[in-house]
Design a protein around this motif. Structure first.
Motif, PDB file in Angstrom:
ATOM      1  N   LEU A   1      -1.903   1.132   9.711  1.00 16.48           N
ATOM      2  CA  LEU A   1      -0.679   1.152  10.499  1.00 16.48           C
ATOM      3  C   LEU A   1      -0.430  -0.203  11.145  1.00 16.48           C
ATOM      4  N   ASP A   2      -1.461  -0.795  11.714  1.00 14.83           N
ATOM      5  CA  ASP A   2      -1.304  -2.088  12.374  1.00 14.83           C
ATOM      6  C   ASP A   2      -0.896  -3.166  11.372  1.00 14.83           C
ATOM      7  N   PHE A   3      -1.485  -3.130  10.187  1.00 14.59           N
ATOM      8  CA  PHE A   3      -1.122  -4.109   9.170  1.00 14.59           C
ATOM      9  C   PHE A   3       0.345  -3.955   8.768  1.00 14.59           C
ATOM     10  N   CYS A   4       0.786  -2.711   8.631  1.00 14.64           N
ATOM     11  CA  CYS A   4       2.185  -2.464   8.262  1.00 14.64           C
ATOM     12  C   CYS A   4       3.137  -2.903   9.370  1.00 14.64           C
ATOM     13  N   LEU A   5       2.757  -2.674  10.607  1.00 13.76           N
ATOM     14  CA  LEU A   5       3.567  -3.166  11.726  1.00 13.76           C
ATOM     15  C   LEU A   5       3.652  -4.691  11.705  1.00 13.76           C
ATOM     16  N   LEU A   6       2.548  -5.336  11.336  1.00  9.72           N
ATOM     17  CA  LEU A   6       2.521  -6.794  11.293  1.00  9.72           C
ATOM     18  C   LEU A   6       3.425  -7.334  10.198  1.00  9.72           C
TER      19      LEU A   6
ATOM     20  N   ALA B   1      11.782  -0.859 -11.446  1.00  9.82           N
ATOM     21  CA  ALA B   1      12.364   0.214 -10.635  1.00  9.82           C
ATOM     22  C   ALA B   1      11.381   0.694  -9.563  1.00  9.82           C
ATOM     23  N   ALA B   2      10.110   0.855  -9.915  1.00 14.90           N
ATOM     24  CA  ALA B   2       9.128   1.328  -8.941  1.00 14.90           C
ATOM     25  C   ALA B   2       8.934   0.318  -7.812  1.00 14.90           C
ATOM     26  N   SER B   3       8.935  -0.975  -8.148  1.00 14.97           N
ATOM     27  CA  SER B   3       8.778  -2.004  -7.114  1.00 14.97           C
ATOM     28  C   SER B   3       9.996  -2.053  -6.203  1.00 14.97           C
ATOM     29  N   LEU B   4      11.174  -1.860  -6.777  1.00 14.06           N
ATOM     30  CA  LEU B   4      12.384  -1.827  -5.961  1.00 14.06           C
ATOM     31  C   LEU B   4      12.344  -0.637  -5.006  1.00 14.06           C
ATOM     32  N   ALA B   5      11.861   0.512  -5.503  1.00 17.07           N
ATOM     33  CA  ALA B   5      11.719   1.681  -4.638  1.00 17.07           C
ATOM     34  C   ALA B   5      10.691   1.427  -3.540  1.00 17.07           C
ATOM     35  N   THR B   6       9.614   0.723  -3.873  1.00 12.51           N
ATOM     36  CA  THR B   6       8.612   0.375  -2.870  1.00 12.51           C
ATOM     37  C   THR B   6       9.219  -0.488  -1.766  1.00 12.51           C
ATOM     38  N   ALA B   7      10.047  -1.455  -2.159  1.00 11.81           N
ATOM     39  CA  ALA B   7      10.717  -2.296  -1.169  1.00 11.81           C
ATOM     40  C   ALA B   7      11.634  -1.468  -0.280  1.00 11.81           C
ATOM     41  N   ARG B   8      12.296  -0.471  -0.851  1.00 13.04           N
ATOM     42  CA  ARG B   8      13.171   0.383  -0.051  1.00 13.04           C
ATOM     43  C   ARG B   8      12.350   1.267   0.896  1.00 13.04           C
ATOM     44  N   ILE B   9      11.178   1.714   0.463  1.00 10.83           N
ATOM     45  CA  ILE B   9      10.305   2.479   1.357  1.00 10.83           C
ATOM     46  C   ILE B   9       9.914   1.611   2.552  1.00 10.83           C
ATOM     47  N   MET B  10       9.540   0.368   2.259  1.00  4.39           N
ATOM     48  CA  MET B  10       9.126  -0.551   3.335  1.00  4.39           C
ATOM     49  C   MET B  10      10.240  -0.731   4.356  1.00  4.39           C
TER      50      MET B  10
ATOM     51  N   ILE C   1       1.771 -15.258  10.212  1.00  3.28           N
ATOM     52  CA  ILE C   1       3.048 -15.460   9.521  1.00  3.28           C
ATOM     53  C   ILE C   1       3.375 -14.363   8.519  1.00  3.28           C
ATOM     54  N   ALA C   2       2.524 -13.366   8.366  1.00  2.19           N
ATOM     55  CA  ALA C   2       2.693 -12.364   7.307  1.00  2.19           C
ATOM     56  C   ALA C   2       4.049 -11.666   7.402  1.00  2.19           C
ATOM     57  N   GLN C   3       4.669 -11.449   6.238  1.00  2.00           N
ATOM     58  CA  GLN C   3       5.889 -10.657   6.174  1.00  2.00           C
ATOM     59  C   GLN C   3       5.989 -10.018   4.801  1.00  2.00           C
ATOM     60  N   ALA C   4       6.515  -8.794   4.764  1.00  2.00           N
ATOM     61  CA  ALA C   4       6.599  -8.039   3.522  1.00  2.00           C
ATOM     62  C   ALA C   4       7.978  -8.097   2.896  1.00  2.00           C
ATOM     63  N   PHE C   5       8.919  -8.791   3.513  1.00  2.00           N
ATOM     64  CA  PHE C   5      10.303  -8.761   3.062  1.00  2.00           C
ATOM     65  C   PHE C   5      10.738 -10.145   2.597  1.00  2.00           C
ATOM     66  N   ALA C   6      11.761 -10.169   1.728  1.00  2.00           N
ATOM     67  CA  ALA C   6      12.333 -11.427   1.270  1.00  2.00           C
ATOM     68  C   ALA C   6      13.193 -12.028   2.369  1.00  2.00           C
ATOM     69  N   GLY C   7      13.505 -13.306   2.223  1.00  2.00           N
ATOM     70  CA  GLY C   7      14.398 -13.945   3.178  1.00  2.00           C
ATOM     71  C   GLY C   7      13.659 -14.632   4.302  1.00  2.00           C
TER      72      GLY C   7
ATOM     73  N   LYS D   1       0.837   8.902   4.421  1.00  2.00           N
ATOM     74  CA  LYS D   1       0.264   8.243   3.239  1.00  2.00           C
ATOM     75  C   LYS D   1       1.252   7.266   2.611  1.00  2.00           C
ATOM     76  N   ARG D   2       2.544   7.407   2.924  1.00  2.00           N
ATOM     77  CA  ARG D   2       3.538   6.501   2.343  1.00  2.00           C
ATOM     78  C   ARG D   2       3.365   5.071   2.852  1.00  2.00           C
ATOM     79  N   LEU D   3       2.596   4.889   3.917  1.00  2.00           N
ATOM     80  CA  LEU D   3       2.321   3.534   4.397  1.00  2.00           C
ATOM     81  C   LEU D   3       1.591   2.700   3.354  1.00  2.00           C
ATOM     82  N   ARG D   4       0.949   3.363   2.396  1.00  2.00           N
ATOM     83  CA  ARG D   4       0.247   2.611   1.344  1.00  2.00           C
ATOM     84  C   ARG D   4       1.229   1.678   0.619  1.00  2.00           C
ATOM     85  N   HIS D   5       2.463   2.122   0.437  1.00  2.00           N
ATOM     86  CA  HIS D   5       3.459   1.271  -0.224  1.00  2.00           C
ATOM     87  C   HIS D   5       3.760   0.036   0.626  1.00  2.00           C
ATOM     88  N   VAL D   6       3.875   0.230   1.923  1.00  2.00           N
ATOM     89  CA  VAL D   6       4.174  -0.884   2.822  1.00  2.00           C
ATOM     90  C   VAL D   6       3.010  -1.873   2.835  1.00  2.00           C
ATOM     91  N   ALA D   7       1.793  -1.341   2.901  1.00  2.00           N
ATOM     92  CA  ALA D   7       0.614  -2.201   2.914  1.00  2.00           C
ATOM     93  C   ALA D   7       0.509  -2.998   1.616  1.00  2.00           C
TER      94      ALA D   7
END
Length: 264
Positions: A215-220, A128-137, A245-251, A158-164
């Protein structure tokens, strides 16, 4: 036992900030084009609403979610756009109400999930926590597109920590989705958080590393900016390749954003 409540609270706060932006818009502004080609503000909100509904199915109705996965497998290049189009034509007030209802139901389902349970997703199953992290991203990334479209500046939080974190953890996926073999060794990632704090991932003595602003890493990793426009530095050939090629999302990765100096 890990307390997931702060993660759920951060998802609620991230959604509320984006909600405040769109709730203040007039009907014509909902039609404003965003940096995502072909997507208006309404498409962005509709996508968030659709993905929240998908996440709710994953938590509460595994068979119903499997039907969504089958649709994605049938049209991997277009199912995201198809999902956004489902609600994008609704009147803005109705679309906003639908998004609020869906994310509220998801919030309740995540908080009520059985500890240790894992739920299916478009990538590997997640707690559940990981799914919430994905939704934050995703909420942060699409909220950024909305803010850019209507001229609102969203300061990093500070919520960018989840995205990173999810961006770092998705390293091997970024290689695999492009048919590349992931590097065998871990990387060291050191990011300067929005408050000046250092966010560290991976072994301190790793031979390859990535450094720069969080921030730059999260944008990337959300593919909201081109690497050429970001202050990220890689040491080592594999780490350097990862930043391309970095990406934080599936697909599938999609085309990404061109450099700001690219006139195309």
């Amino acid at each position: 036992m890990f307390d997931s409540t702060p993660v759920f609270d951060d998802l609620r706060e991230e959604s509320a900030e984006v909600d405040a932006i769109v709730a203040a818009l007039g009907p014509q502004e909902w039609a404003s084009p965003t940096p995502a080609p072909g997507w208006s503000v309404a498409h962005q909100v509709a996508h968030l609403a659709w993905t929240d509904r998908s996440a709710l199915l994953a938590v509460t109705d595994e068979a119903g979610f499997q039907a969504c996965v089958e649709k994605a497998l049938a049209s991997p290049e277009t199912f995201v756009d198809d999902g956004a189009r489902e609600d994008a034509g609704l009147p803005p007030a109705e679309l906003l109400t639908r998004w609020r209802a869906g994310r509220g139901a998801l919030d309740a389902a995540l908080r009520g999930a059985r500890p240790g349970a894992r739920f299916p997703w478009y990538g590997p199953p997640m707690a559940a926590a990981s799914l919430a992290t994905a939704r934050i991203m995703e909420t942060w990334a699409h909220g950024l597109d909305i803010a850019d479209a209507v001229g609102v500046v969203r300061p990093p939080s500070k919520r960018l920590r989840h995205v990173a974190r999810i961006g770092v953890r998705a390293r091997d996926h970024a290689f695999g989705v492009r048919g590349l073999t992931p590097p065998a060794e871990e990387f060291r990632v050191e990011l300067a958080g929005p408050g000046g704090e250092l966010w560290e991932y991976g072994p301190e003595g790793a031979g390859q590393r990535v450094t720069g602003p969080a921030l730059d890493f999260c944008l990337l990793v959300t593919r909201r900016a081109h690497r050429d426009d970001l202050a990220l530095h890689a040491d080592g050939p594999d780490a350097d390749r990862w930043l391309d090629i970095a990406q934080a999302f599936a697909g599938p990765p999609g085309a990404g954003r061109p450099p700001k100096g690219d006139a195309r």
